[in-house]
Design an enzyme around this catalytic site. Structure first.
Site, PDB file in Angstrom:
ATOM      1  N   SER A  50      56.548  69.052  44.641  1.00 11.51           N
ATOM      2  CA  SER A  50      57.258  69.853  45.640  1.00 11.51           C
ATOM      3  C   SER A  50      57.218  69.248  47.037  1.00 11.51           C
ATOM      4  O   SER A  50      58.013  69.620  47.897  1.00 11.51           O
ATOM      5  CB  SER A  50      56.676  71.271  45.689  1.00 11.51           C
ATOM      6  OG  SER A  50      55.355  71.266  46.206  1.00 11.51           O
ATOM      7  N   LYS A  91      52.210  72.604  51.414  1.00 11.32           N
ATOM      8  CA  LYS A  91      53.579  72.724  51.942  1.00 11.32           C
ATOM      9  C   LYS A  91      53.575  72.314  53.411  1.00 11.32           C
ATOM     10  O   LYS A  91      52.529  72.167  54.039  1.00 11.32           O
ATOM     11  CB  LYS A  91      54.097  74.166  51.823  1.00 11.32           C
ATOM     12  CG  LYS A  91      54.074  74.767  50.427  1.00 11.32           C
ATOM     13  CD  LYS A  91      55.067  74.123  49.486  1.00 11.32           C
ATOM     14  CE  LYS A  91      55.013  74.788  48.109  1.00 11.32           C
ATOM     15  NZ  LYS A  91      55.851  74.067  47.110  1.00 11.32           N
TER      16      LYS A  91
END
Length: 251
Positions: A50, A91
């Site tokens: 991701s 993230k």
């Protein structure tokens, strides 16, 4: 009587002390650098793609232990939140409390508080008709509550990030208290430091300062050089002395 006594191998007292001091200083730097890094940093294994291409699946990263008050836009952070599954996730912070994060403007860029943000860390390769792909495949807009942060993965096509939680109470944001660390480097494979993106520098609060990892690595490397150099000095000096004595007897 001479003040510079010599050993059997031809070294003077100073020649004995200097390599010993070099080894001692080297040990301090080597161990000190490692201990400093162990206190400041924590390793994490990244299970998904991701955050590609910045961090790939299977990479091991070094993350600086910080609290929420040290978080700035552009930071790649490790956090854990019950709404997101209560497991450590990696993230990038793109919005902080008070920001309106939206995508995309007419050039396909993310905007923060209406300011377009260039994101060199994402892959916006050419799309149809030679134009660049948008910074997010889907349009969105979210107001970040105070004390919260809005997070996106660098792989915008597959990342399950704040965009998935836009219908939640915080419009996809998580509390600053959920942050455990800030990623500074990819340790394996050795891809080096993860820099702070200048694109967020002009926004209020700016970007975070670089972590101390380069100093720690530098201390370890200098320590290694001093230890090896000091340890090698004795045999080299002894061999040189023997060579001089041999040369003297053959004259």
């Amino acid at each position: 009587m001479s003040g510079t006594q010599r050993n059997d191998d031809g070294r003077g007292r100073a020649g004995t002390m200097v390599p010993g001091l070099a080894v001692a200083v080297g040990c301090v730097l080597f161990l000190g650098g490692f201990l400093w890094a162990a206190v400041v940093y924590k390793p994490y294994a990244v299970p998904t793609a991701s955050m590609a291409p910045t961090v790939n699946a299977g990479d091991r990263v070094l993350a600086e232990r910080i609290d929420g008050g040290d978080v700035r836009r552009g930071d790649v952070v490790v956090f854990s939140d019950s709404v997101w599954g209560d497991t450590p996730m990696v993230k990038r912070v793109v919005g902080v409390g008070g920001d309106t994060v939206a995508c995309c403007d007419k050039e396909g860029r993310l905007t923060v508080g209406g300011t377009p943000v260039e994101e060199p860390y994402i892959d916006r390769g050419p799309a149809a008709a030679g134009t660049r792909a948008p910074a997010s495949p889907q349009d969105f807009s979210a107001k970040v509550p105070e004390g919260q942060i809005f997070l996106l993965g660098d792989e915008r096509s597959t990342s399950l990030d704040s965009r998935v939680h836009l219908e939640d109470a915080g419009q996809g944001s998580v509390p600053l208290s959920a942050v455990q660390a800030r990623v500074d480097a990819v340790a394996w494979p050795m891809n080096g430091m993860i820099g702070r993106p200048d694109s967020f520098a002009a926004l209020p609060g700016g970007i975070s300062a670089d972590g101390p990892l380069p100093l720690q690595v530098g201390a370890v490397l200098v320590g290694v050089v001093l230890i090896l150099g000091g340890a090698a000095y004795g045999p080299v000096a002894a061999r040189s002395a023997r060579h001089r004595r041999t040369a003297g007897t053959t004259r």
